[in-house]
Design an enzyme around this catalytic site. Structure first.
Site, PDB file in Angstrom:
ATOM      1  N   SER A 222      -4.980  66.628  77.458  1.00 14.45           N
ATOM      2  CA  SER A 222      -4.593  67.856  76.776  1.00 14.45           C
ATOM      3  C   SER A 222      -4.214  67.537  75.336  1.00 14.45           C
ATOM      4  O   SER A 222      -3.539  66.545  75.058  1.00 14.45           O
ATOM      5  CB  SER A 222      -3.440  68.540  77.518  1.00 14.45           C
ATOM      6  OG  SER A 222      -2.353  67.660  77.707  1.00 14.45           O
ATOM      7  N   MET A 223      -4.660  68.409  74.424  1.00 12.31           N
ATOM      8  CA  MET A 223      -4.492  68.159  72.998  1.00 12.31           C
ATOM      9  C   MET A 223      -3.840  69.343  72.287  1.00 12.31           C
ATOM     10  O   MET A 223      -4.083  69.581  71.113  1.00 12.31           O
ATOM     11  CB  MET A 223      -5.847  67.838  72.368  1.00 12.31           C
ATOM     12  CG  MET A 223      -6.586  66.681  73.005  1.00 12.31           C
ATOM     13  SD  MET A 223      -8.163  66.304  72.198  1.00 12.31           S
ATOM     14  CE  MET A 223      -9.090  67.826  72.527  1.00 12.31           C
ATOM     15  N   GLY A 224      -3.019  70.121  72.995  1.00 15.06           N
ATOM     16  CA  GLY A 224      -2.332  71.240  72.384  1.00 15.06           C
ATOM     17  C   GLY A 224      -3.295  72.312  71.912  1.00 15.06           C
ATOM     18  O   GLY A 224      -4.191  72.738  72.642  1.00 15.06           O
ATOM     19  N   GLY A 227      -7.134  72.161  72.380  1.00 19.12           N
ATOM     20  CA  GLY A 227      -7.751  72.269  73.697  1.00 19.12           C
ATOM     21  C   GLY A 227      -7.575  71.013  74.512  1.00 19.12           C
ATOM     22  O   GLY A 227      -6.544  70.340  74.430  1.00 19.12           O
ATOM     23  N   GLY A 253       1.625  72.233  80.697  1.00 21.85           N
ATOM     24  CA  GLY A 253       0.886  71.064  81.181  1.00 21.85           C
ATOM     25  C   GLY A 253       0.894  70.977  82.698  1.00 21.85           C
ATOM     26  O   GLY A 253      -0.097  70.571  83.312  1.00 21.85           O
ATOM     27  N   ASP A 254       1.993  71.374  83.312  1.00 19.79           N
ATOM     28  CA  ASP A 254       2.086  71.373  84.772  1.00 19.79           C
ATOM     29  C   ASP A 254       1.158  72.429  85.363  1.00 19.79           C
ATOM     30  O   ASP A 254       0.570  72.236  86.432  1.00 19.79           O
ATOM     31  CB  ASP A 254       3.524  71.629  85.210  1.00 19.79           C
ATOM     32  CG  ASP A 254       4.512  70.712  84.510  1.00 19.79           C
ATOM     33  OD1 ASP A 254       4.127  69.572  84.189  1.00 19.79           O
ATOM     34  OD2 ASP A 254       5.651  71.138  84.267  1.00 19.79           O
TER      35      ASP A 254
END
Length: 315
Positions: A222-224, A227, A253-254
């Site tokens: 994940s890259m905020g 995407g 994120g969870d």
């Protein structure tokens, strides 16, 4: 496929809504809420909203267990957590128009007997083909290599292991001889484990390829706002979707991990995995606490996810 989540360092998330956070100033809160949390518990909560049953395992302090009991009862989540003396940590989330400021506590030291009891419970319940999500940081007193040891045990009996952790726990797990089936780091966590800055997609691909070559089947980075990248040994794609309604970033994120799990249960291909994982994360952004919007809303978000097949090393 039964789903288990393990959360060794759970938390009660105290979220305070502010008009504007100004360091050093006195603030008047607009609202405050308490949510049972911790990465694996958040994931189980989102899976329940999707209609996927799961069993939560881990360690809870007996003195403030009520929010967890209420969540598990409300969503029919099977509770196999061990209770220990003391309190579960309380993390502070300060939310204003600029985003969320996290103040996370270290956690309460856990007795070795409690950790041993968790391992014994996993050992007794998990069977071949089950999905086990090892999630979050470790509390004081917990062996830093516990995830690495559990991965060996669980993969040895044919379970599917999804790892979502950071720091020493992630390092031990990814430096071991037996790796998890699936890893979901964010960009910072991946760079911290690798020991060098990672600033571009080709660097992520290079680091991830090394893990795939060593036995990992799927990596989601994940890259905020950029995407996420999803990689297997034969496919690589980027997925992204702008969030128009952000209530709270806590647990996004969870939720992505829950989307990964939901897609795996469907036996989905990488495109569906990326779309559903992204939709779970973006959908959760519009909800306070570890919850998802309605199923049709998630499916609409999944259909709107922009995916790009990246050529090169993983054509």
């Amino acid at each position: 496929m039964a789903v288990f989540t393990l959360t060794l360092n759970p938390a009660i998330d105290q979220t305070v809504m502010l008009d504007r956070l100004i360091p050093g100033e006195v603030h008047r809160a607009r609202s405050m809420r308490l949510d049972a949390g911790g990465k694996g518990i958040n994931t189980a909560s989102c899976l329940a909203d999707w209609g996927v049953p799961s069993t939560v395992m881990g360690l809870l302090g007996s003195e403030n267990v009520a929010p967890f009991d209420a969540l598990f009862a409300a969503k029919s989540i099977v509770d196999r957590c061990q209770r220990h003396a003391g309190s579960t940590r309380v993390n502070l989330k300060l939310v204003d128009a600029h985003g969320t400021t996290d103040i996370n506590m270290e956690g309460t030291a856990v007795p070795p007997a409690g950790v041993d009891a968790v391992i014994a419970t996993l050992d007794a319940q998990v069977q071949a083909g089950d999905l086990v999500i090892l999630a979050g940081s470790l509390p004081p007193g917990c062996p830093p290599d516990i995830y690495a040891r559990l991965i060996v045990m669980l993969r040895g009996r044919g379970a599917i292991v999804l790892l979502d952790s950071s720091g020493p726990a992630l390092r031990h797990a990814l430096d071991g001889a037996v790796l998890p089936n699936i890893v979901k780091p964010n960009l910072h966590e991946l760079a911290e484990w690798h020991g060098t800055p990672i600033d571009a997609p080709h660097q992520i691909i290079e680091v991830a390829t090394g893990l795939l070559d060593r036995g990992v089947d799927l990596i989601a980075v994940s890259m905020g706002a950029q995407g996420a990248l999803f990689l297997t040994r034969s496919e690589l794609l980027r997925a992204g979707l702008r969030a128009n309604n952000v209530e709270s970033t806590v647990g996004a994120g969870d939720a992505m991990v829950a989307g990964l799990a939901a897609a795996l249960i469907e036996e989905a291909g990488l495109d569906r995995i990326a779309r559903l994982s992204t939709a779970f994360a973006v959908g959760k952004l519009g909800c306070a606490g570890p919850h998802l919007p309605a199923r049709d809303r998630i499916e609409a978000l999944a259909a709107s996810v922009e995916t790009e097949i990246l050529m090169g090393e993983k054509q």
